[in-house]
Design a protein around this motif. Structure first.
Motif, mmCIF file in Angstrom:
data_model
loop_
_atom_site.group_PDB
_atom_site.id
_atom_site.type_symbol
_atom_site.label_atom_id
_atom_site.label_comp_id
_atom_site.label_asym_id
_atom_site.label_seq_id
_atom_site.Cartn_x
_atom_site.Cartn_y
_atom_site.Cartn_z
ATOM 1 N N PRO A 42 3.884 31.906 -40.750
ATOM 2 C CA PRO A 42 2.994 32.989 -40.318
ATOM 3 C C PRO A 42 3.650 34.362 -40.440
ATOM 4 O O PRO A 42 4.790 34.548 -40.034
ATOM 5 C CB PRO A 42 2.714 32.654 -38.852
ATOM 6 N N GLY A 43 2.932 35.287 -41.075
ATOM 7 C CA GLY A 43 3.414 36.660 -41.190
ATOM 8 C C GLY A 43 4.511 36.860 -42.207
ATOM 9 O O GLY A 43 5.033 37.956 -42.352
ATOM 10 N N ARG A 44 4.842 35.833 -42.942
ATOM 11 C CA ARG A 44 5.951 35.919 -43.908
ATOM 12 C C ARG A 44 5.418 36.474 -45.222
ATOM 13 O O ARG A 44 4.504 35.939 -45.831
ATOM 14 C CB ARG A 44 6.556 34.536 -44.096
ATOM 15 N N ARG A 45 6.020 37.588 -45.673
ATOM 16 C CA ARG A 45 5.574 38.214 -46.914
ATOM 17 C C ARG A 45 6.229 37.551 -48.121
ATOM 18 O O ARG A 45 7.347 37.065 -48.037
ATOM 19 C CB ARG A 45 5.894 39.700 -46.880
ATOM 20 N N PHE A 46 5.478 37.551 -49.221
ATOM 21 C CA PHE A 46 6.007 36.957 -50.443
ATOM 22 C C PHE A 46 5.430 37.659 -51.650
ATOM 23 O O PHE A 46 4.379 38.295 -51.583
ATOM 24 C CB PHE A 46 5.711 35.449 -50.496
ATOM 25 N N LEU A 68 11.220 32.691 -39.875
ATOM 26 C CA LEU A 68 11.418 32.870 -38.439
ATOM 27 C C LEU A 68 12.379 31.793 -37.941
ATOM 28 O O LEU A 68 12.386 30.680 -38.453
ATOM 29 C CB LEU A 68 10.080 32.794 -37.699
ATOM 30 N N PRO A 69 13.199 32.116 -36.917
ATOM 31 C CA PRO A 69 14.296 31.224 -36.543
ATOM 32 C C PRO A 69 13.899 29.880 -35.954
ATOM 33 O O PRO A 69 14.657 28.930 -36.052
ATOM 34 C CB PRO A 69 15.098 32.041 -35.534
ATOM 35 N N ASN A 70 12.730 29.789 -35.317
ATOM 36 C CA ASN A 70 12.355 28.494 -34.755
ATOM 37 C C ASN A 70 10.843 28.394 -34.591
ATOM 38 O O ASN A 70 10.113 29.355 -34.820
ATOM 39 C CB ASN A 70 13.074 28.223 -33.424
ATOM 40 N N GLN A 71 10.395 27.222 -34.195
ATOM 41 C CA GLN A 71 8.971 26.944 -34.095
ATOM 42 C C GLN A 71 8.293 27.802 -33.030
ATOM 43 O O GLN A 71 7.134 28.168 -33.170
ATOM 44 C CB GLN A 71 8.736 25.449 -33.797
ATOM 45 N N TYR A 72 9.002 28.165 -31.967
ATOM 46 C CA TYR A 72 8.419 28.996 -30.905
ATOM 47 C C TYR A 72 7.935 30.329 -31.480
ATOM 48 O O TYR A 72 6.811 30.759 -31.225
ATOM 49 C CB TYR A 72 9.453 29.241 -29.795
ATOM 50 N N GLU A 75 4.923 29.909 -33.839
ATOM 51 C CA GLU A 75 3.682 29.700 -33.094
ATOM 52 C C GLU A 75 3.206 31.005 -32.456
ATOM 53 O O GLU A 75 2.015 31.307 -32.465
ATOM 54 C CB GLU A 75 3.884 28.617 -32.021
ATOM 55 N N LEU A 76 4.135 31.797 -31.925
ATOM 56 C CA LEU A 76 3.791 33.067 -31.295
ATOM 57 C C LEU A 76 3.147 34.021 -32.304
ATOM 58 O O LEU A 76 2.079 34.599 -32.050
ATOM 59 C CB LEU A 76 5.035 33.705 -30.682
ATOM 60 N N VAL A 77 3.778 34.178 -33.463
ATOM 61 C CA VAL A 77 3.244 35.068 -34.490
ATOM 62 C C VAL A 77 1.902 34.550 -34.998
ATOM 63 O O VAL A 77 0.958 35.325 -35.188
ATOM 64 C CB VAL A 77 4.258 35.228 -35.649
ATOM 65 N N TYR A 78 1.787 33.251 -35.178
ATOM 66 C CA TYR A 78 0.534 32.651 -35.650
ATOM 67 C C TYR A 78 -0.595 32.900 -34.645
ATOM 68 O O TYR A 78 -1.702 33.295 -35.023
ATOM 69 C CB TYR A 78 0.738 31.154 -35.891
ATOM 70 N N GLN A 79 -0.329 32.705 -33.353
ATOM 71 C CA GLN A 79 -1.346 32.923 -32.327
ATOM 72 C C GLN A 79 -1.734 34.398 -32.232
ATOM 73 O O GLN A 79 -2.913 34.721 -32.067
ATOM 74 C CB GLN A 79 -0.868 32.408 -30.959
ATOM 75 N N LEU A 80 -0.754 35.306 -32.341
ATOM 76 C CA LEU A 80 -1.068 36.735 -32.339
ATOM 77 C C LEU A 80 -1.955 37.099 -33.517
ATOM 78 O O LEU A 80 -2.880 37.899 -33.400
ATOM 79 C CB LEU A 80 0.212 37.565 -32.362
ATOM 80 N N HIS A 81 -1.684 36.501 -34.665
ATOM 81 C CA HIS A 81 -2.512 36.758 -35.839
ATOM 82 C C HIS A 81 -3.937 36.247 -35.626
ATOM 83 O O HIS A 81 -4.904 36.932 -35.967
ATOM 84 C CB HIS A 81 -1.913 36.106 -37.085
#
Length: 143
Positions: A42-46, A68-72, A75-81
């Motif tokens: 989530p949120g990773r540019r390419f 991102l360093p871990n699943q937490y 998930e946080l970035v994905y939910q914010l999106h």
């Protein structure tokens, strides 16, 4: 989407701008900077070829952001999106853009923190080696 035109450089050294990258695919087309909103990235540019996933079957892409360093955090970035994408009217567009900017800032901060952790990890490993050498030297002197 972020409207600034500043240039950024990630840990792999790939330079890009929010207005687009100047990389050319094997197809000969100019690659675009896109953002993944999958649960895995989530949120990773390419960078990707404009023909990526089309009938031309070009699969050229390269991530420009660190994972991102871990699943937490993922998930946080994905939910914010998901919350940001639920904005429906024009009055809330600025809030959506602010949320996107906040997500990008969080991701940059995480990347910096990850780099610092790598440095501290190396320093700790050096310290462990020095202590082990001292223990061996002291043991040799005592015996």
């Amino acid at each position: 989407m972020v409207s600034s035109s500043s240039s950024n450089r990630n840990s792999t050294g790939v330079q890009f701008s929010n207005g687009g990258a100047n990389f050319v695919c094997y197809c000969g087309d100019r690659m675009n900077v896109r953002t993944s909103w999958t649960k895995a990235n989530p949120g990773r540019r390419f960078l990707s070829c404009p023909n990526y996933g089309s009938s031309k079957k070009c699969n050229m892409f390269q991530f420009v952001d660190d994972e991102l360093p871990n699943q937490y955090y993922k998930e946080l970035v994905y939910q914010l999106h998901l919350q940001a994408s639920r904005f429906g009217n024009e009055n809330q567009f600025q809030d959506h853009e602010d949320t996107q900017n906040e997500l990008l800032k969080i991701m940059e901060d995480l990347s910096i923190t990850k780099s610092k952790i790598k440095v501290y990890d190396r320093l700790l490993m050096c310290l462990v080696i020095v202590v082990m050498c001292l223990v061996v030297a002291i043991a040799a002197i005592v015996v």
